[in-house]
Design a protein around this motif. Structure first.
Motif, mmCIF file in Angstrom:
data_model
loop_
_atom_site.group_PDB
_atom_site.id
_atom_site.type_symbol
_atom_site.label_atom_id
_atom_site.label_comp_id
_atom_site.label_asym_id
_atom_site.label_seq_id
_atom_site.Cartn_x
_atom_site.Cartn_y
_atom_site.Cartn_z
ATOM 1 N N VAL A 1 0.874 -1.171 0.000
ATOM 2 C CA VAL A 1 0.000 0.000 0.000
ATOM 3 C C VAL A 1 0.910 1.219 0.000
ATOM 4 C CG1 VAL A 1 -1.785 1.266 1.247
ATOM 5 C CG2 VAL A 1 -1.803 -1.236 1.237
ATOM 6 N N VAL B 1 -3.020 0.239 -3.648
ATOM 7 C CA VAL B 1 -2.232 -0.982 -3.779
ATOM 8 C C VAL B 1 -1.403 -0.898 -5.058
ATOM 9 C CG1 VAL B 1 -2.345 -3.469 -4.224
ATOM 10 C CG2 VAL B 1 -3.769 -2.445 -2.433
ATOM 11 N N ASP B 2 -0.109 -1.124 -4.894
ATOM 12 C CA ASP B 2 0.835 -1.105 -6.011
ATOM 13 C C ASP B 2 1.400 -2.517 -6.147
ATOM 14 O OD1 ASP B 2 2.433 -0.009 -8.008
ATOM 15 O OD2 ASP B 2 4.026 0.557 -6.636
ATOM 16 N N SER B 3 1.347 -3.084 -7.346
ATOM 17 C CA SER B 3 1.818 -4.447 -7.550
ATOM 18 C C SER B 3 2.356 -4.562 -8.973
ATOM 19 C CB SER B 3 0.661 -5.438 -7.334
ATOM 20 O OG SER B 3 1.054 -6.752 -7.644
ATOM 21 N N ALA C 1 -8.507 -2.432 -5.942
ATOM 22 C CA ALA C 1 -8.113 -3.308 -4.834
ATOM 23 C C ALA C 1 -8.929 -3.048 -3.579
ATOM 24 C CB ALA C 1 -6.626 -3.119 -4.531
ATOM 25 N N PHE D 1 -6.202 -7.773 -0.859
ATOM 26 C CA PHE D 1 -4.802 -7.477 -0.562
ATOM 27 C C PHE D 1 -4.259 -8.465 0.472
ATOM 28 C CE2 PHE D 1 -1.459 -5.356 1.857
ATOM 29 C CZ PHE D 1 -0.615 -4.957 0.842
ATOM 30 N N TYR E 1 4.865 -11.920 -2.717
ATOM 31 C CA TYR E 1 4.392 -10.584 -2.357
ATOM 32 C C TYR E 1 4.782 -10.219 -0.926
ATOM 33 C CZ TYR E 1 1.627 -11.257 -6.588
ATOM 34 O OH TYR E 1 1.223 -11.490 -7.872
ATOM 35 N N THR F 1 1.683 -2.295 7.220
ATOM 36 C CA THR F 1 0.827 -2.431 6.038
ATOM 37 C C THR F 1 -0.404 -3.252 6.369
ATOM 38 O OG1 THR F 1 2.744 -2.273 4.591
ATOM 39 C CG2 THR F 1 0.762 -3.217 3.639
ATOM 40 N N ILE G 1 -4.338 -1.601 6.291
ATOM 41 C CA ILE G 1 -4.975 -1.927 5.019
ATOM 42 C C ILE G 1 -6.461 -1.548 4.986
ATOM 43 C CG2 ILE G 1 -5.368 -4.346 5.723
ATOM 44 C CD1 ILE G 1 -4.806 -3.006 2.156
ATOM 45 N N VAL H 1 -6.816 2.629 1.129
ATOM 46 C CA VAL H 1 -7.256 1.772 0.024
ATOM 47 C C VAL H 1 -8.779 1.793 -0.126
ATOM 48 C CG1 VAL H 1 -7.363 -0.632 -0.781
ATOM 49 C CG2 VAL H 1 -5.225 0.291 0.125
#
Length: 277
Positions: A130, A155-157, A211, A216, A225, A241, A245, A251
């Motif tokens: 996050v 959320v960055d993935s 997300a 998550f 992850y 995190t 969340i 988020v």
């Protein structure tokens, strides 16, 4: 009689299990149930089954994130997807009735490569977590981001990054960068582009606005992850995190403010055009 709003969801996950598709479907179904419009939703498996929607059959396209290299590797679906991007753009240039498109993560990278807007390179390490995201001056004014704080969290993935934007190409197309990743003064790396308004009808994000906390936390069961956060930021950051969340201002807020607002805006514009026809 009201015009039916037809949504096509482009599944870019190449048959990999993914929380993003569950969330995109859920947001679309909520919009269908609560919006007051007559809405239909159809899903296309772009990479695994080579399915593509016909531009003329749909009003709104949501193109998901997905794994792998966004640069061409010789697959049939890649040319299909580029033709799709071109067809939506061309349609909007030539017609009063517009098509609306939202591009997420892998799809966002593909579009940046297709329109030659920036360099798209592999990151030194996988980014997952996050993350704070900063709005540009244009982003502060854009209706999809203006109700979010500065910075906002999402959320960055991703294994790839959109960097070194080509300002002349962006300006030629009338496109604007709306968000950048957080500043990292301790690392000599350029900040990645995190959101672009490609046109009034087309918007894209490098992060995952769809997300939710549940998805998550499910993703954190995957060792890759979990280890990504711990290796990059340490165990304390990983725990923080987890703890943050489901904060209402992070988020949860981003999920509520971006994709649902995009769908409502698109539906309003489509209905206006239909009523004037």
């Amino acid at each position: 009689m009201n015009h039916e709003i037809k949504i096509a969801i482009l599944d870019m996950n190449n048959n990999h299990p993914n929380q993003g598709m569950r969330n995109i479907k859920a947001i679309s179904e909520t919009f269908k149930a609560n919006s007051g419009y007559q809405v239909s939703i159809e899903i296309f498996d772009v990479r695994h089954k080579y399915e593509m929607p016909k531009i003329e059959d749909f009003d709104i396209f949501i193109s998901s994130g997905g794994p792998g290299n966004p640069h061409k590797e010789g697959f049939v679906w890649e040319e299909n997807y580029n033709r799709f991007l071109n067809a939506v753009w061309k349609h909007n240039k030539e017609n009063e009735s517009k098509k609306y498109m939202f591009l997420i993560c892998h799809s966002f990278q593909l579009a940046c490569i297709y329109w030659d807007l920036a360099e798209v390179t592999q990151r030194k390490s996988y980014s997952f977590g996050v993350m704070p995201i900063h709005k540009t001056e244009a982003g502060e004014k854009d209706f999809l981001l203006k109700n979010l704080p500065e910075p906002f969290y999402a959320v960055d993935s991703r294994a790839y990054q959109v960097i070194q934007p080509k300002t002349n190409h962006l300006e030629k197309h009338g496109m604007q960068i709306l968000a950048l990743e957080k500043e990292r003064p301790y690392v000599d790396l350029e900040r990645a582009v995190m959101a672009i308004r490609f046109s009034e009808e087309i918007f894209g994000t490098q992060f995952h606005p769809e997300a939710d906390p549940e998805g998550f936390l499910e993703s954190l069961k995957v060792e890759k992850y979990k280890n990504s956060i711990i290796e990059d930021y340490g165990l304390d950051k990983y725990q923080e995190t987890i703890d943050r969340i489901d904060d209402e201002d992070k988020v949860v807020l981003t999920r509520k403010e971006i994709l649902p607002v995009f769908l409502e805006f698109a539906a309003q514009q489509i209905s206006k055009t239909v009523s004037l026809a």
